[in-house]
Write an enzyme that holds these catalytic residues in place. Structure first.
Site, PDB file in Angstrom:
ATOM      1  N   CYS A 118       0.830  -1.203   0.000  1.00  0.00           N
ATOM      2  CA  CYS A 118       0.000   0.000   0.000  1.00  0.00           C
ATOM      3  C   CYS A 118       0.860   1.247   0.000  1.00  0.00           C
ATOM      4  O   CYS A 118       1.698   1.432   0.889  1.00  0.00           O
ATOM      5  CB  CYS A 118      -0.923  -0.004   1.208  1.00  0.00           C
ATOM      6  SG  CYS A 118      -1.942   1.474   1.330  1.00  0.00           S
ATOM      7  N   ARG A 165      -0.131   4.844   2.999  1.00  0.00           N
ATOM      8  CA  ARG A 165      -0.158   4.584   4.440  1.00  0.00           C
ATOM      9  C   ARG A 165       0.114   5.792   5.324  1.00  0.00           C
ATOM     10  O   ARG A 165       0.090   5.687   6.551  1.00  0.00           O
ATOM     11  CB  ARG A 165       0.868   3.491   4.776  1.00  0.00           C
ATOM     12  CG  ARG A 165       0.417   2.114   4.377  1.00  0.00           C
ATOM     13  CD  ARG A 165       1.497   1.087   4.633  1.00  0.00           C
ATOM     14  NE  ARG A 165       2.409   0.957   3.513  1.00  0.00           N
ATOM     15  CZ  ARG A 165       3.553   0.281   3.570  1.00  0.00           C
ATOM     16  NH1 ARG A 165       3.931  -0.284   4.705  1.00  0.00           N
ATOM     17  NH2 ARG A 165       4.313   0.182   2.491  1.00  0.00           N
ATOM     18  N   GLU A 181      -5.421   3.410 -10.461  1.00  0.00           N
ATOM     19  CA  GLU A 181      -6.091   2.148 -10.188  1.00  0.00           C
ATOM     20  C   GLU A 181      -7.283   1.966 -11.119  1.00  0.00           C
ATOM     21  O   GLU A 181      -7.613   0.859 -11.522  1.00  0.00           O
ATOM     22  CB  GLU A 181      -6.534   2.101  -8.731  1.00  0.00           C
ATOM     23  CG  GLU A 181      -5.381   2.149  -7.761  1.00  0.00           C
ATOM     24  CD  GLU A 181      -5.838   2.309  -6.326  1.00  0.00           C
ATOM     25  OE1 GLU A 181      -5.002   2.141  -5.428  1.00  0.00           O
ATOM     26  OE2 GLU A 181      -7.013   2.612  -6.110  1.00  0.00           O
ATOM     27  N   TRP A 224      -9.311   5.719  -0.293  1.00  0.00           N
ATOM     28  CA  TRP A 224      -9.861   6.317  -1.507  1.00  0.00           C
ATOM     29  C   TRP A 224      -9.010   5.874  -2.682  1.00  0.00           C
ATOM     30  O   TRP A 224      -7.931   5.314  -2.513  1.00  0.00           O
ATOM     31  CB  TRP A 224      -9.892   7.844  -1.400  1.00  0.00           C
ATOM     32  CG  TRP A 224      -8.595   8.437  -0.945  1.00  0.00           C
ATOM     33  CD1 TRP A 224      -7.515   8.745  -1.699  1.00  0.00           C
ATOM     34  CD2 TRP A 224      -8.248   8.771   0.399  1.00  0.00           C
ATOM     35  NE1 TRP A 224      -6.510   9.248  -0.923  1.00  0.00           N
ATOM     36  CE2 TRP A 224      -6.929   9.288   0.381  1.00  0.00           C
ATOM     37  CE3 TRP A 224      -8.926   8.696   1.634  1.00  0.00           C
ATOM     38  CZ2 TRP A 224      -6.276   9.718   1.531  1.00  0.00           C
ATOM     39  CZ3 TRP A 224      -8.263   9.135   2.769  1.00  0.00           C
ATOM     40  CH2 TRP A 224      -6.960   9.635   2.708  1.00  0.00           C
TER      41      TRP A 224
END
Length: 459
Positions: free
Chosen positions: A153, A156, A331, A326
């Site tokens: 991720c 973070r 993506e 979000w």
């Protein structure tokens, strides 16, 4: 933040890379989780498992998880123990070391004082029942640190802002489905997306916890036509077929029909539940420079809520714990809408842009990809819905690294997921290496969960 484990959609970029690396078995979207999307994103994947694997699944997996994250326990090395009335139940030898480590870490990081009383309480509970119950404060700390530990991720920086909803008292499928709809309403906030997790009952020695079969709470159907073409999202053709077998009548047959939730309550079979329209916030995708773009009738949902990843805290496995951040724009624009095994829109967009598609040397794919990602960012901004871009999120990730290192904490990261799927070398996260150590608490994608999300099983 997070969309599919591939890289998935999620807070900023987790899951989209895995898809390419693992043949699509692990994908994600959502600013980082789903890339996937990190958190600001999320993750998704394919797999196959029979219904009814239920509790046996947990026994098969959890000792492996304990060994993976606690080598000393796997090797049989003695652990310091708080005195208790008797040793923990022999069928859960891995639980006490993991529980003890977590409780000690929680007390140390949050400066809660001597952990001995809480350790004794948990030890006695494990000895009596084979498991223990986290306090609400432990649950919140564990869920947030699991995000902080998410190597895939990029988003973070905001880990400590995760809002945790404790719904461990819910075990019935209809109640869990209703709580998932509430989760989406609470996360969307009319466009100001907030990081949110809803935690349902964990697995226990005498029964499995509930399961959510969809890899994300919001997924678009994939309808297979007689000629083999797919209308909608090819990634979800198996889940779509499963929903039909479970009684779903299907949507309007558009490329963006929202799938029902498939929820399995404790000691129950999977059932379908339609998401209420007010729980699904969507954004029409348009382009600021091309009026014809609206004619493509594209859209995407605003909340990348991953729902097949297991939240593991101190040896306890929460199999149903949907969470979201979000989206990171890539993506959606560089994975969900562009991948050849997803919506595969680059050829159509290149044609409308008048690009030469006869040779890769014209870089038509690159040019179409940039315009698609511009359209995603423009559309979310125009609609007032939170989204981040890969350049901004890359800088924020380095801020997160600096902040954690000043606190004496090592940040793990998977380079292949942290680097964005477009313009990688133009971002600062590209030009460095990372510690790949996996830490716990953690969000873990298990093969059996990916199998359920693929719909490849018998009901």
């Amino acid at each position: 933040m997070p969309d599919t484990p591939q890289r998935t959609d999620g807070p900023a970029g987790w899951l989209d890379r895995a898809e390419a690396r693992d043949g699509g078995a692990a994908r994600g979207e959502g600013a980082g989780w789903d890339r996937g999307a990190a958190w600001g994103g999320a993750a998704s994947g394919d797999g196959a498992v029979a219904w009814g694997a239920g509790f046996q699944e947990r026994h098969d997996r959890c000792p492996e998880a304990a060994a993976r994250r606690h080598p000393s326990a796997a090797a049989g090395i003695a652990h310091p123990r708080t005195p208790g009335p008797r040793d923990p139940a022999p069928d859960t030898p891995e639980l006490w070391p993991a529980a003890s480590d977590f409780i000690r870490a929680h007390h140390a990081e949050e400066r809660l004082g001597d952990p001995a009383p809480r350790l004794a309480e948990a030890y006695a509970e494990i000895a009596e029942t084979g498991t223990y119950r986290h306090t609400e404060r432990e649950l919140t700390f564990g869920a947030r640190v699991a995000w902080r530990n998410a190597n895939r991720c990029i988003g973070r920086l905001y880990w400590n802002s995760l809002h945790v909803r404790d719904r461990r008292h819910l075990t019935a499928a209809e109640d869990i489905a209703a709580a998932c709809a509430d989760h989406l309403r609470g996360a969307s906030q009319g466009g100001r997306i907030r990081p949110l997790i809803t935690v349902f009952a964990p697995d226990a020695p005498d029964r499995p916890g509930p399961r959510i079969w969809n890899e994300q709470l919001i997924r678009y159907a994939g309808y297979v036509q007689r000629d083999g073409r797919v209308v909608g999202d090819p990634r979800n053709e198996g889940l779509t077929a499963l929903a039909r077998r479970l009684g779903w009548r299907g949507g309007d047959g558009t490329p963006f029909d929202v799938l029902p939730l498939i929820v399995q309550g404790t000691d129950d079979k999977p059932r379908c539940f339609d998401l209420p329209p007010d729980a699904v916030l969507e954004v029409p995708i348009e382009h600021e420079d091309h009026d014809w773009w609206a004619g493509l009738r594209l859209r995407w949902h605003a909340v990348p809520a991953l729902s097949t990843m297991c939240l593991e805290i101190g040896g306890i496995c929460y199999q149903a714990a949907p969470f979201n951040g979000w989206y990171m724009g890539t993506e959606i624009g560089a994975r969900n809408l562009a991948d050849t095994d997803r919506y595969d829109l680059l050829p159509r967009i290149a044609e409308r842009l008048g690009l030469d598609t006869t040779s890769d040397r014209s870089l038509w794919k690159d040019r179409a990809l940039v315009e698609l990602n511009r359209a995603v960012l423009y559309s979310f901004d125009r609609a007032g819905v939170t989204v981040t871009d890969h350049h901004t999120e890359s800088r924020r990730f380095l801020t997160h690294l600096d902040r954690e290192e000043r606190k004496g904490r090592t940040v793990g990261a998977d380079w292949s997921w942290i680097v964005p799927p477009i313009s990688g070398s133009a971002t600062p996260v590209f030009h460095r290496t990372y510690d790949t150590t996996e830490r716990t608490p953690a969000y873990v994608q298990h093969p059996e969960a990916l199998a359920r999300a693929s719909g490849d099983f018998l009901v």
